[in-house]
Structures are given as structure tokens and as C-alpha cells.
Enzyme design. Structure first.
Site, PDB file in Angstrom:
ATOM      1  N   GLU A 119     -13.147  -0.401  -2.439  1.00  0.00           N
ATOM      2  CA  GLU A 119     -12.902   1.035  -2.647  1.00  0.00           C
ATOM      3  C   GLU A 119     -13.915   1.967  -1.965  1.00  0.00           C
ATOM      4  OE1 GLU A 119     -12.720   1.402  -6.911  1.00  0.00           O
ATOM      5  OE2 GLU A 119     -10.858   0.270  -7.030  1.00  0.00           O
ATOM      6  N   GLU A 139      -4.235  -6.720  -7.034  1.00  0.00           N
ATOM      7  CA  GLU A 139      -4.348  -6.272  -8.433  1.00  0.00           C
ATOM      8  C   GLU A 139      -3.032  -5.675  -8.919  1.00  0.00           C
ATOM      9  OE1 GLU A 139      -7.833  -3.794  -9.007  1.00  0.00           O
ATOM     10  OE2 GLU A 139      -8.972  -4.878  -7.488  1.00  0.00           O
TER      11      GLU A 139
END
Ligand code: GLA
Length: 329
Positions: free
Chosen positions: A133, A240
Site C-alpha cells: 500500500e 485479500e
């Protein structure tokens, strides 16, 4: 509950990609039967994150990570390593020296030491999320402001990959992993980052988190982003995946999903897996962020008080209609 009658998801997808699940030290016990029957790859939900592994400087705790590695070994599951450098779940000491911000040199030294220790300890993972991220969600921005970024500079990502390349010895692929990856502006930035990294660092994979919101992320955009990612020349993992029943932009609706919400969720799952199958040449693994609806972070995020039921097995560990749809191809 006996689940031996269930068709196996990972078996059904054997010729396409691995099917993974995020697990923790509890769910490997409570969800063992589903995990071993339905999945062939696991990711540690939390126990390989920085704060779990090195809560204080030089003090490592591999207990929970080792437990998952052992479990994976016993069950013959592959393991993804998650995650080495991230702005969340990283203890504050990492960024400090005597109460003041650490220098670039010190933070890089700590990054290298952490990556080295972790890579040398956990030699089983076949993939590592090296940086998580780092791209900015805001239009116009490129890299997110974080301590890693602001104290080291734009090259903190490249450095992390170079360190990982030096210390990960078992040939595991090194991944960059991010969310909101189908938002067009963010997709462009993620592609730019991967291209830049490929010039100088050993990046082998791109992780698309797949925390979708079916109410705001049209399938066409998901398709367009996949087209762009497939051209990057790196292995893709969906890392995810979950599809919540509630619109996460609307935090007033509570309770149980309605029949209409379930229908939208099921269709979304069906379309996603059709898309993933189309990209089987580049997708190596599709990991769900959990095993069954009784243990998911979306029961409390973005709000408590509603059951998002975002996975493919229900709270009683039984297959849901979404699962049946993705098994039909
Ligand atoms: C991010 C992280 C994961 C996890 C999820 C939410 O996407 O990469 O490790 O924390 O958020 O649970």
C-alpha cells in the site's frame, strides 16, 4: 461439522490458480476442516506483520508465524508471506531515535535488518508481499505520505525490494501489494510503480488485494484494470479477496444482508471468477481474506452491527450460493 461431502474449490481450480485463505492461530483450529479441504495456499492474517514479528527493537517473536508455517507444512499448503514494509501495524519505535524522527540512514538500516531477519527465518513462503500500500489514493498524488516514505524518500520501495532480493533465498517471488486497485487513477499509478521498479529492482509479482465494494466498483473497471495489469509482465496474485454484502459507503444500514444484497454479492463473485479464469495465464493465486463468514474483519469494519458475510462459506461453514456459482464453469 462434517464437510467431506463438499466439492473442493481448490480442486476445481487446479488447472487455473491456487486458492488461498488468510488464516490466524485461531482459525487454523476452528476452520481446519474447511482450510484443508478447500484451499491450497494460506496467508498469515497478522502474524508476519512488522508489529507481530519485531515489537521492540531487536526483539523478535516468531511464535505465531512458526505455528502457521508448521500448519502449512502438515497440511501440504503453500504459504504467502505478508508483509515486510507497510505503514500500518508497524511499531512506532521503528521511525524514532531518542524521541526524534529517525534519519534516512537509520530507517534504511532498520528496514534491511528486519527484512534480512524475517527472510532468513521464514524460508517457506513461495511469495512475499515486500511492500504494501505505498500508492496514494488521492487523484494527483503518486506515492502515499507515510513515515517510510517521508523519512526515506520515494526510493524506499526500491530499497525494500533490493533488500528482499538479497535475503530471500528460496526463489520466492517478491510482490508489491495494494488495494483500490481497480480505481482507474490508482491503477495507472500502480502500473507506473511496477514499471519503474522493474527497471532497477527484483519485483516478480503484483498483489491485487480485491477488497471490492460491489456498489461502487463496476465490473467493467475491474476488467479494464486487469487488462492493464496483465501487460506488466509480472505474476498476479489476488491477495485479500472479499465481497461485502453491504455498501461500505453507506454506514446506516445494519443487521443481516437482504435477499437483494446477497444476489448482488453472488453475481459479483461469479463475474469476478469468470474474469480471473480469463486471466489464468498471469494469475497464479486467488486468496480470500478469511475462510468463512463467522471470522472476518468486515464484521467490525467500517462499522460494527452488521454482518457483511463477505466470503464463500457461511457462518456454519457451509457453502454459499456464491460458491456454487463459481464452481459452475
Ligand atoms: C490490508 C492489509 C491486510 C489486512 C486488511 C484488512 O488490506 O494488507 O493485511 O490488514 O487490510 O484486514
Amino acid at each position: 461439522m462434517d464437510q467431506s461431502h463438499l466439492p473442493s474449490l481448490c480442486e476445481a481450480y487446479r488447472d487455473y490458480f491456487y486458492i488461498g485463505a488468510a488464516v490466524n492461530e485461531k482459525t487454523i483450529r476452528t476452520h481446519d476442516e474447511l482450510i484443508r479441504g478447500q484451499f491450497n495456499s494460506i496467508t498469515a492474517e497478522n502474524s508476519m506483520k512488522f508489529e507481530s514479528l519485531q515489537p521492540a527493537e531487536g526483539v523478535y517473536d516468531f511464535t505465531l508465524g512458526d505455528e502457521l508455517i508448521r500448519y502449512a507444512g502438515e497440511r501440504g499448503l503453500r504459504m504467502r508471506g505478508h508483509t515486510m514494509v507497510w505503514h500500518n501495524q508497524t511499531p512506532d519505535w521503528v521511525y524514532k531515535k531518542d524521541g526524534a524522527p529517525a534519519s534516512r540512514a537509520l530507517l534504511l538500516a532498520r528496514m534491511e535488518e528486519h527484512i534480512k531477519t524475517v527472510a532468513e527465518h521464514f524460508t517457506n513462503p513461495y511469495a512475499w508481499d515486500v511492500v504494501n500500500e505505498a500508492v496514494d489514493d488521492r487523484e494527483g498524488g503518486y506515492l502515499r505520505s507515510s513515515e517510510w516514505h517521508d523519512l526515506i524518500g520515494d526510493d524506499f520501495i526500491e530499497k525494500a525490494f533490493l533488500f528482499a532480493g538479497k535475503y530471500v533465498k528460496n526463489g520466492a517471488k517478491l510482490f508489491y501489494n495494494d488495494y483500490n486497485e481497480s480505481v482507474p487513477d490508482k491503477c495507472r499509478k500502480i502500473c507506473r510503480l511496477v514499471r519503474e521498479l522493474k527497471e532497477t529492482a527484483p519485483i516478480g509479482g503484483l498483489g491485487l488485494q480485491g477488497h471490492y465494494n460491489p456498489y461502487t466498483m463496476p465490473m467493467d473497471e475491474v476488467k479494464r484494470s486487469m487488462e492493464a495489469y496483465a501487460e506488466l509482465g509480472v505474476t498476479i496474485h489476488i491477495t485479500e479477496l472479499d465481497v461485502p454484502a453491504f455498501d461500505r459507503e453507506n454506514n446506516t444500514l445494519m443487521g443481516e444482508p437482504t435477499a437483494e444484497m446477497r444476489r448482488i454479492q453472488e453475481e459479483y463473485y461469479e463475474q469476478l471468477f469468470a474474469l480471473y479464469r480469463d486471466y489464468r495465464e498471469v494469475i497464479e493465486c486467488v486468496t480470500l481474506w478469511g475462510v468463512a463468514d463467522d471470522a472476518t474483519w468486515l464484521s467490525t469494519w467500517p462499522v460494527s452491527g452488521r454482518e457483511n458475510e463477505p466470503l464463500l462459506f457461511d457462518r456454519a461453514h457451509q457453502p454459499k450460493p456464491a460458491l456454487e456459482r463459481i464452481l459452475r464453469f
